[in-house]
Design a protein around this motif. Structure first.
Motif, PDB file in Angstrom:
ATOM      1  N   MET A 480       0.848  -1.191   0.000  1.00  0.00           N
ATOM      2  CA  MET A 480       0.000   0.000   0.000  1.00  0.00           C
ATOM      3  C   MET A 480       0.881   1.238   0.000  1.00  0.00           C
ATOM      4  SD  MET A 480      -2.884  -1.226   2.761  1.00  0.00           S
ATOM      5  CE  MET A 480      -3.205  -2.989   2.942  1.00  0.00           C
ATOM      6  N   PRO A 481       1.410   1.613  -1.169  1.00  0.00           N
ATOM      7  CA  PRO A 481       2.368   2.722  -1.224  1.00  0.00           C
ATOM      8  C   PRO A 481       1.756   4.098  -1.039  1.00  0.00           C
ATOM      9  CG  PRO A 481       1.919   1.902  -3.430  1.00  0.00           C
ATOM     10  CD  PRO A 481       1.240   0.964  -2.480  1.00  0.00           C
ATOM     11  N   ASP A 482       0.421   4.221  -1.137  1.00  0.00           N
ATOM     12  CA  ASP A 482      -0.210   5.530  -0.946  1.00  0.00           C
ATOM     13  C   ASP A 482      -1.499   5.352  -0.149  1.00  0.00           C
ATOM     14  OD1 ASP A 482      -2.444   4.974  -2.859  1.00  0.00           O
ATOM     15  OD2 ASP A 482      -0.823   5.036  -4.336  1.00  0.00           O
ATOM     16  N   PHE A 483      -2.030   6.475   0.310  1.00  0.00           N
ATOM     17  CA  PHE A 483      -3.174   6.418   1.218  1.00  0.00           C
ATOM     18  C   PHE A 483      -4.449   5.961   0.518  1.00  0.00           C
ATOM     19  CE2 PHE A 483      -6.529   8.401   3.930  1.00  0.00           C
ATOM     20  CZ  PHE A 483      -6.266   7.655   5.074  1.00  0.00           C
ATOM     21  N   ASP A 484      -4.603   6.243  -0.774  1.00  0.00           N
ATOM     22  CA  ASP A 484      -5.767   5.739  -1.500  1.00  0.00           C
ATOM     23  C   ASP A 484      -5.813   4.215  -1.461  1.00  0.00           C
ATOM     24  OD1 ASP A 484      -6.858   8.155  -2.144  1.00  0.00           O
ATOM     25  OD2 ASP A 484      -6.143   8.182  -4.225  1.00  0.00           O
ATOM     26  N   LYS A 485      -4.656   3.571  -1.539  1.00  0.00           N
ATOM     27  CA  LYS A 485      -4.620   2.103  -1.477  1.00  0.00           C
ATOM     28  C   LYS A 485      -4.998   1.631  -0.067  1.00  0.00           C
ATOM     29  CE  LYS A 485      -3.597  -2.073  -3.073  1.00  0.00           C
ATOM     30  NZ  LYS A 485      -2.211  -2.453  -3.409  1.00  0.00           N
ATOM     31  N   VAL A 486      -4.590   2.374   0.956  1.00  0.00           N
ATOM     32  CA  VAL A 486      -4.971   2.033   2.335  1.00  0.00           C
ATOM     33  C   VAL A 486      -6.484   2.033   2.480  1.00  0.00           C
ATOM     34  CG1 VAL A 486      -4.951   2.850   4.729  1.00  0.00           C
ATOM     35  CG2 VAL A 486      -2.835   2.814   3.412  1.00  0.00           C
ATOM     36  N   THR A 487      -7.130   3.102   2.035  1.00  0.00           N
ATOM     37  CA  THR A 487      -8.585   3.175   2.209  1.00  0.00           C
ATOM     38  C   THR A 487      -9.293   2.166   1.324  1.00  0.00           C
ATOM     39  OG1 THR A 487      -8.784   4.988   0.594  1.00  0.00           O
ATOM     40  CG2 THR A 487      -8.509   5.594   2.920  1.00  0.00           C
ATOM     41  N   TYR A 488      -8.733   1.878   0.150  1.00  0.00           N
ATOM     42  CA  TYR A 488      -9.319   0.855  -0.727  1.00  0.00           C
ATOM     43  C   TYR A 488      -9.322  -0.505  -0.029  1.00  0.00           C
ATOM     44  CZ  TYR A 488     -10.062  -2.139  -4.803  1.00  0.00           C
ATOM     45  OH  TYR A 488     -10.565  -3.079  -5.677  1.00  0.00           O
ATOM     46  N   MET A 489      -8.255  -0.815   0.657  1.00  0.00           N
ATOM     47  CA  MET A 489      -8.170  -2.109   1.342  1.00  0.00           C
ATOM     48  C   MET A 489      -8.975  -2.113   2.645  1.00  0.00           C
ATOM     49  SD  MET A 489      -6.393  -3.853  -0.777  1.00  0.00           S
ATOM     50  CE  MET A 489      -5.972  -5.354   0.110  1.00  0.00           C
ATOM     51  N   ALA A 490      -9.066  -0.964   3.300  1.00  0.00           N
ATOM     52  CA  ALA A 490      -9.776  -0.904   4.586  1.00  0.00           C
ATOM     53  C   ALA A 490     -11.288  -0.910   4.432  1.00  0.00           C
ATOM     54  CB  ALA A 490      -9.352   0.346   5.352  1.00  0.00           C
ATOM     55  N   PHE A 491     -11.778  -0.207   3.433  1.00  0.00           N
ATOM     56  CA  PHE A 491     -13.226  -0.021   3.297  1.00  0.00           C
ATOM     57  C   PHE A 491     -13.741  -0.691   2.035  1.00  0.00           C
ATOM     58  CE2 PHE A 491     -11.451   3.824   5.371  1.00  0.00           C
ATOM     59  CZ  PHE A 491     -11.961   3.581   6.642  1.00  0.00           C
ATOM     60  N   PRO A 492     -14.834  -1.454   2.145  1.00  0.00           N
ATOM     61  CA  PRO A 492     -15.815  -1.428   3.238  1.00  0.00           C
ATOM     62  C   PRO A 492     -15.626  -2.476   4.338  1.00  0.00           C
ATOM     63  CG  PRO A 492     -16.729  -2.627   1.407  1.00  0.00           C
ATOM     64  CD  PRO A 492     -15.364  -2.182   0.963  1.00  0.00           C
ATOM     65  N   ARG A 493     -14.496  -3.215   4.344  1.00  0.00           N
ATOM     66  CA  ARG A 493     -14.378  -4.269   5.355  1.00  0.00           C
ATOM     67  C   ARG A 493     -14.372  -3.716   6.773  1.00  0.00           C
ATOM     68  NH1 ARG A 493      -9.832  -8.085   2.482  1.00  0.00           N
ATOM     69  NH2 ARG A 493      -8.852  -6.037   2.187  1.00  0.00           N
ATOM     70  N   ALA A 494     -13.748  -2.548   6.983  1.00  0.00           N
ATOM     71  CA  ALA A 494     -13.780  -1.934   8.306  1.00  0.00           C
ATOM     72  C   ALA A 494     -15.194  -1.525   8.694  1.00  0.00           C
ATOM     73  CB  ALA A 494     -12.843  -0.722   8.357  1.00  0.00           C
ATOM     74  N   ILE A 495     -16.018  -1.219   7.695  1.00  0.00           N
ATOM     75  CA  ILE A 495     -17.414  -0.866   7.963  1.00  0.00           C
ATOM     76  C   ILE A 495     -18.158  -2.086   8.494  1.00  0.00           C
ATOM     77  CG2 ILE A 495     -19.542   0.019   6.933  1.00  0.00           C
ATOM     78  CD1 ILE A 495     -17.761   1.424   4.833  1.00  0.00           C
ATOM     79  N   ALA A 496     -17.921  -3.243   7.872  1.00  0.00           N
ATOM     80  CA  ALA A 496     -18.529  -4.478   8.363  1.00  0.00           C
ATOM     81  C   ALA A 496     -18.047  -4.792   9.767  1.00  0.00           C
ATOM     82  CB  ALA A 496     -18.206  -5.622   7.411  1.00  0.00           C
ATOM     83  N   LEU A 497     -16.751  -4.604  10.018  1.00  0.00           N
ATOM     84  CA  LEU A 497     -16.212  -4.878  11.350  1.00  0.00           C
ATOM     85  C   LEU A 497     -16.820  -3.954  12.396  1.00  0.00           C
ATOM     86  CD1 LEU A 497     -14.171  -6.559  13.005  1.00  0.00           C
ATOM     87  CD2 LEU A 497     -12.532  -4.701  12.637  1.00  0.00           C
ATOM     88  N   SER A 498     -17.105  -2.708  12.015  1.00  0.00           N
ATOM     89  CA  SER A 498     -17.697  -1.773  12.974  1.00  0.00           C
ATOM     90  C   SER A 498     -19.026  -2.304  13.500  1.00  0.00           C
ATOM     91  CB  SER A 498     -17.873  -0.386  12.353  1.00  0.00           C
ATOM     92  OG  SER A 498     -18.996  -0.325  11.481  1.00  0.00           O
ATOM     93  N   GLU A 499     -19.768  -2.971  12.635  1.00  0.00           N
ATOM     94  CA  GLU A 499     -21.042  -3.546  13.062  1.00  0.00           C
ATOM     95  C   GLU A 499     -20.827  -4.807  13.891  1.00  0.00           C
ATOM     96  OE1 GLU A 499     -25.125  -4.360  10.659  1.00  0.00           O
ATOM     97  OE2 GLU A 499     -24.345  -2.331  10.928  1.00  0.00           O
ATOM     98  N   VAL A 500     -19.772  -5.563  13.587  1.00  0.00           N
ATOM     99  CA  VAL A 500     -19.435  -6.744  14.381  1.00  0.00           C
ATOM    100  C   VAL A 500     -19.170  -6.360  15.833  1.00  0.00           C
ATOM    101  CG1 VAL A 500     -17.638  -8.492  14.765  1.00  0.00           C
ATOM    102  CG2 VAL A 500     -18.547  -8.117  12.463  1.00  0.00           C
TER     103      VAL A 500
END
Length: 766
Positions: A480-500
């Motif tokens: 993940m060399p840039d922040f766009d790649k970070v958010t691409y990998m994080a979301f929406p999976r982090a959104i699902a985890l928030s509900e977990v």
């Protein structure tokens, strides 16, 4: 009716509009509130709306005013008196003792958020925020007035620890990126940001007592190009690095605190410390100069457990403690090779002096000593589950990442646990089987699997379960060399985890979650947050009905249509409409897509099916695949479908950890066979090795076998290793395949000393 969603009869008769016919947003709150009752009518936010807040809620009042100003252009005037058309923030008792609980009451005259303190009020504000249309997020709404749905919400989180992690060692992100990350966590009611600040590839925090940590340790001379598994390794030849000053760290900690997020810093020890040893070689056992690591993986340079090292780490932690008010300081503890310790005279003398059994107990000694120091400063340690090895430090909290077992063991020992297993919470894994997915470390973790995660293992009794504080998603940034790649990998999976971690585990409905996620992603569009949108992808499944094979196509969203072809031709709006499963009795290539109003949404789905002689026959295995890599079951080996060529972990690759494998296929009648072939994954950086040899055997009676053994070059670095055997065509009924596990991973490789994984794909019989 679920206690999570109580819809009033009045609402079912129709949402009431304001006098100006402004329609309110249909509530689609993430994470799902515990109780939500929708009522008739709406509150109208306009320039005359005022704000009344208890004096202890000043930070939240300012946050809400800024949010409303940026989203609507309306400047809320604060008042100390009760009035009509008013938003009220009130410290008040709720029906629960949970300090993060809140109540949100909206009618035509007021919006009231009540909680025991600032934390609950803040979460109430986040729910209110999602009652505005998505254009609110960037202030692009054209309306001057906003209708907010009348409702009552009573809400509180399921777990006390709701976290997301970010590794800034492999790749560095500036403070504006970190603030954006924190803002997204706050919207999702996450309360912990685990900031991974030190690594082999870079030391990222200023320590004034040890300036070379950032002068030297914060920069590497170059960075690996492509994937670690690509051979030979290539590098970009460019100096790379960066670090956060202590003033910047203070700024981030304060920014997070205003959003009710605790920042937990991680200072790795004793492993993942090559950048520090590059700065101060005396901290290593070899006492020789080393470079900041330029590629990913596990390195043998770890801290030497001598008094100079302990004094150094105490000095570092003194400054870290002053910067971070968090109860927890994360000390890592993972992936620490013992090679240097085994050859170090001081280490061996220390083992003998302290009556330790081996180097694993020496690591426990190391961790326990650092725990005592942090405890003396009023702090607690948290570490990865390797801190269990050699004996668990008495007050430590364990982050269970190598599955759930480490957490189970720690909880039964009486220690607190945060569940963060690779199987459900490593968001550096691939999230789609689409061949066009950007490069990732490997594995496969789709959104649905994250949503289905339950952090409480069945093996724990009620008292032990209370020791599970919650769960965390991890973002490791090798690829993940840039922040766009970070958010691409994080979301929406982090959104699902928030509900977990927030919502109750009962009555979870994935399709209902997806309907809310579709709207939430519109919010991220307005926030200019890059994310992975796989909502419009096709899911395919092979099904067996009375001995006949069919291929079923599915889409998550029921209001969309699927169009397809079976002859490999590309799709268009006039392609056949999918209405029923496709029969498989020959080689075909299915192409399909989700359509709405004649337009293709998302990407085209492609699936090749090779209808060979073993398809849909009987198969037996001497050992079962590992539970984490058995999605397709043993039938996946002869179902006509190849696994993904870039990643394992899908429903086609089967994974076995350390076992020799024997496969027996019964063709049910004698048929001519001239060739058997299969493929093995060979991702050595992830402990996955193709076997040393495979024996293919044919038999008409299961007794008299015609066998061919195929050896492979153990030094091959190819990601996919095909292995096959050809025979003079003969009629046989039984096929046996014996797969020799690679064995122990050699020294100098990631996972050295551990058993290798074997991943096998489709077995093709011709």
């Amino acid at each position: 009716m679920s206690n999570r969603l109580l819809i009033s009869v009045l609402f079912l008769l129709g949402i009431g509009c304001t006098s100006t016919d402004i329609k309110p947003e249909i509530p689609r709150i993430i994470p799902q509130p515990l109780e939500i009752e929708l009522n008739k009518g709406a509150f109208t936010l306009n320039p005359q709306t005022t704000l009344k807040a208890d004096e202890t809620l000043g930070v939240n009042a300012s946050y809400l005013k800024n949010l409303i100003r940026e989203g609507t252009g309306i400047e809320l005037e604060e008042t100390e008196t009760i009035a009509a058309n008013q938003i009220v923030l009130e410290v008040a008792g709720t029906d629960t003792e949970n300090e993060e609980a809140y109540e949100l009451e909206i009618d035509k005259n007021s919006i009231k958020i009540k909680a025991a303190g600032n934390r609950g009020i803040f979460y109430g504000i986040q729910s209110l925020r999602q009652l505005f249309p998505p254009c609110f997020e960037d202030g692009s709404c054209e309306d001057e007035k906003f209708a907010i749905q009348a409702l009552n919400i009573k809400d509180e989180p399921r777990f006390v620890y709701r976290g997301m992690h970010l590794d800034v060692g492999r790749h560095f992100f500036d403070i504006d990126d970190i603030k954006t990350y924190i803002d997204m966590l706050a919207m999702l009611k996450m309360n912990t940001f685990h900031w991974h600040l030190t690594e082999d590839q870079g030391w990222r925090i200023e320590i004034k007592k040890y300036p070379r940590l950032t002068e030297v340790g914060a920069y590497r001379k170059e960075t690996l190009i492509g994937h670690y598994n690509d051979q030979p390794h290539k590098f970009d030849g460019k100096r790379y690095g960066g670090f956060y000053t202590q003033e910047q760290v203070k700024e981030i900690v304060a920014y997070a605190a205003e959003r009710q997020i605790t920042v937990v810093p991680e200072i790795e020890m004793p492993g993942h410390s090559q950048a520090a040893i590059a700065a101060y070689p005396e901290l290593g056992c070899a006492k020789e100069p080393v470079e900041v690591a330029t590629k990913w993986g596990i390195f043998e340079e770890i801290y030497c457990p001598n008094e100079k090292t302990f004094a150094f780490l105490e000095g570092v932690l003194d400054e870290v403690i002053a910067l971070f008010p968090s109860e927890y300081i994360h000390i890592g503890g993972d992936e620490a090779p013992k090679t240097r310790w085994k050859s170090c005279a001081h280490c061996q003398q220390l083992i003998k002096k302290e009556g330790l059994k081996d180097e694993h107990e020496l690591q426990s000694y190391f961790i326990t000593r650092m725990e005592k120091y942090l405890n003396s400063k009023g702090r607690q340690i948290i570490g990865w589950d390797e801190i269990l090895e050699g004996g668990l430090a008495p007050n430590a909290t364990v982050m269970s990442w190598r599955g759930m077992q480490g957490g189970i063991e720690a909880a039964k020992h009486g220690n607190h646990v945060v569940m963060t297993p690779t199987s459900h919470s490593y968001f550096d894994y691939y999230q789609s089987e689409n061949e066009n997915e950007p490069l990732a470390i490997g594995g496969f973790l789709p959104l649905k699997k994250v949503y289905e995660f339950n952090p409480i293992p069945e093996e724990l009794n009620a008292e032990e379960a209370k020791l599970v504080l919650g769960a965390q998603g991890n973002i490791w940034t090798e690829y993940m060399p840039d922040f766009d790649k970070v958010t691409y990998m994080a979301f929406p999976r982090a959104i699902a985890l928030s509900e977990v971690v927030w919502s109750e585990d009962t009555d979870k409905d994935y399709l209902e979650f997806i309907s809310r996620l579709e709207r939430f992603q519109e919010r991220m569009d307005h926030l200019n947050i890059k994310y992975a949108n796989h909502l419009y992808e096709i899911e395919g499944e092979l099904i067996n009905e009375d001995g006949n094979l069919f291929y079923e196509l599915k889409t998550l969203l029921p209001d969309k249509e699927i169009r397809y072809t079976v002859d490999g031709t590309d799709l268009n709006s006039s392609s056949p409409l999918y209405t029923s499963p496709i029969k498989i009795d020959r080689n075909i290539t299915i192409k399909a897509g989700v359509y709405e109003d004649g337009e293709l949404l998302g990407s085209q789905f492609v699936q090749k099916l090779n209808y060979h002689k073993a398809v849909n026959k009987k198969i037996e295995l001497n050992v079962q695949p590992h539970e984490a890599y058995n999605a397709g079951g043993r039938e996946a080996l002869i179902n006509s479908i190849n696994g993904n060529s870039k990643r394992f972990g899908d429903s086609e690759w089967l994974g076995f950890w350390g076992d020799d494998l024997e496969i027996l296929i019964d063709l049910e009648e004698e048929v001519p066979v001239k060739k058997i072939s299969t493929r093995f994954f060979n991702a050595n950086g992830q402990w996955v090795y193709a076997p040393g040899s495979v024996t293919f055997s044919l038999s008409a009676d299961k007794e008299n076998m015609n066998s061919v053994t195929v050896e492979r070059d153990k030094n091959s670095g190819d990601l996919i290793i095909p292995m096959s055997a050809s025979f003079a065509e003969e009629k046989v009924r039984y096929i046996k395949i014996e797969v020799e596990n690679y064995g122990l991973i050699p020294d100098g490789k990631q996972g050295a000393g551990n058993r290798a994984w074997t991943f096998i794909d489709e077995i093709i019989v011709e």
